[in-house]
Write an enzyme that holds these catalytic residues in place. Structure first.
Site, PDB file in Angstrom:
ATOM      1  N   CYS A   1       0.850  -1.202   0.000  1.00  0.00           N
ATOM      2  CA  CYS A   1       0.000   0.000   0.000  1.00  0.00           C
ATOM      3  C   CYS A   1       0.885   1.250   0.000  1.00  0.00           C
ATOM      4  CB  CYS A   1      -0.944  -0.001   1.202  1.00  0.00           C
ATOM      5  SG  CYS A   1      -2.372  -1.099   1.021  1.00  0.00           S
TER       6      CYS A   1
ATOM      7  N   ASN B   1       1.581 -17.193  -3.913  1.00  0.00           N
ATOM      8  CA  ASN B   1       1.787 -17.797  -2.601  1.00  0.00           C
ATOM      9  C   ASN B   1       0.602 -17.416  -1.719  1.00  0.00           C
ATOM     10  OD1 ASN B   1       4.307 -18.732  -3.465  1.00  0.00           O
ATOM     11  ND2 ASN B   1       5.318 -16.834  -2.847  1.00  0.00           N
TER      12      ASN B   1
ATOM     13  N   HIS C   1      -0.703 -10.578  -4.255  1.00  0.00           N
ATOM     14  CA  HIS C   1       0.117 -10.242  -5.430  1.00  0.00           C
ATOM     15  C   HIS C   1       0.366 -11.500  -6.234  1.00  0.00           C
ATOM     16  CE1 HIS C   1       2.671 -11.169  -1.971  1.00  0.00           C
ATOM     17  NE2 HIS C   1       3.489 -11.749  -2.839  1.00  0.00           N
TER      18      HIS C   1
HETATM   19  P1  5GP Z   1       5.569 -13.417  -1.210  1.00  0.00           P
HETATM   20  O1  5GP Z   1       6.570 -14.365  -0.603  1.00  0.00           O
HETATM   21  O2  5GP Z   1       4.785 -12.652  -0.162  1.00  0.00           O
HETATM   22  O3  5GP Z   1       4.687 -14.072  -2.232  1.00  0.00           O
HETATM   23  O4  5GP Z   1       6.428 -12.387  -2.041  1.00  0.00           O
HETATM   24  C1  5GP Z   1       6.762 -11.117  -1.601  1.00  0.00           C
HETATM   25  C2  5GP Z   1       7.787 -10.601  -2.573  1.00  0.00           C
HETATM   26  O5  5GP Z   1       7.897  -9.196  -2.390  1.00  0.00           O
HETATM   27  C3  5GP Z   1       9.183 -11.196  -2.393  1.00  0.00           C
HETATM   28  O6  5GP Z   1       9.596 -11.811  -3.617  1.00  0.00           O
HETATM   29  C4  5GP Z   1      10.048  -9.992  -2.017  1.00  0.00           C
HETATM   30  O7  5GP Z   1      11.331 -10.051  -2.604  1.00  0.00           O
HETATM   31  C5  5GP Z   1       9.236  -8.824  -2.523  1.00  0.00           C
HETATM   32  N1  5GP Z   1       9.377  -7.603  -1.751  1.00  0.00           N
HETATM   33  C6  5GP Z   1       9.331  -7.464  -0.395  1.00  0.00           C
HETATM   34  N2  5GP Z   1       9.437  -6.174  -0.030  1.00  0.00           N
HETATM   35  C7  5GP Z   1       9.562  -5.475  -1.187  1.00  0.00           C
HETATM   36  C8  5GP Z   1       9.726  -4.094  -1.467  1.00  0.00           C
HETATM   37  O8  5GP Z   1       9.769  -3.227  -0.567  1.00  0.00           O
HETATM   38  N3  5GP Z   1       9.833  -3.731  -2.768  1.00  0.00           N
HETATM   39  C9  5GP Z   1       9.790  -4.646  -3.781  1.00  0.00           C
HETATM   40  N4  5GP Z   1       9.909  -4.183  -5.041  1.00  0.00           N
HETATM   41  N5  5GP Z   1       9.625  -5.963  -3.558  1.00  0.00           N
HETATM   42  C10 5GP Z   1       9.522  -6.372  -2.282  1.00  0.00           C
HETATM   43 ZN    ZN Z   2      -1.788  -3.296   1.299  1.00  0.00          ZN
END
Ligand code: 5GP
Ligand code: ZN
Length: 113
Positions: A8, A88, A101
């Site tokens: 957000c 995920n 996402h």
């Molecule tokens: P999840 O494991 O929740 O499916 O994936 C979260 C993803 O968000 C991870 O691949 C991580 O590298 C990415 N991520 C986490 N924090 C940030 C951020 O502040 N900026 C960006 N661009 N990616 C992020």
């Molecule tokens: Zn959010």
């Protein structure tokens, strides 16, 4: 919009990101810790914690998020031959950020499921 949610904050422009695409429903940014040559995150502007919280009336958001991958594939050479979409769901599913996402991955996918 959730005050403390990092996605957000990115959507509001309070946290910097490498934005690839934006429309009224979603943004696409580069993942900060890429697991492939191209690793993008398709993020809805609406704060929905995970796939588990989606309501039937929000299904159009899901559809738009999946279909935007076609646009992304046109813009990245590594995706010309194909790409991977990953979601995920919950900690047990590897989800770390509690704002839904979709991962878009292309190029050097070895080792990914
Ligand atoms: P999840 O494991 O929740 O499916 O994936 C979260 C993803 O968000 C991870 O691949 C991580 O590298 C990415 N991520 C986490 N924090 C940030 C951020 O502040 N900026 C960006 N661009 N990616 C992020
Ligand atoms: Zn959010």
């Amino acid at each position: 919009m959730e005050k403390e949610c990092v996605f957000c904050k990115i959507i509001r422009g309070e946290v910097p990101s490498e934005k690839v695409l934006e429309n009224e429903d979603l943004i696409v940014i580069k993942d900060i810790n890429p697991k492939a040559d191209v690793h993008l995150l398709i993020i809805p502007k609406k704060h929905i914690p995970s796939l588990r919280e989606f309501k039937p009336e929000e299904a159009d958001i899901l559809g738009k998020m999946l279909l935007v991958s076609k646009e992304l594939a046109k813009n990245f050479d590594q995706a010309k031959d194909g790409y991977k979409i990953a979601i995920n769901v919950g900690r047990g599913g590897g989800q770390v950020i509690d704002h839904f996402h979709i991962h878009f991955l292309a190029g050097n996918l070895t080792g990914l499921p």
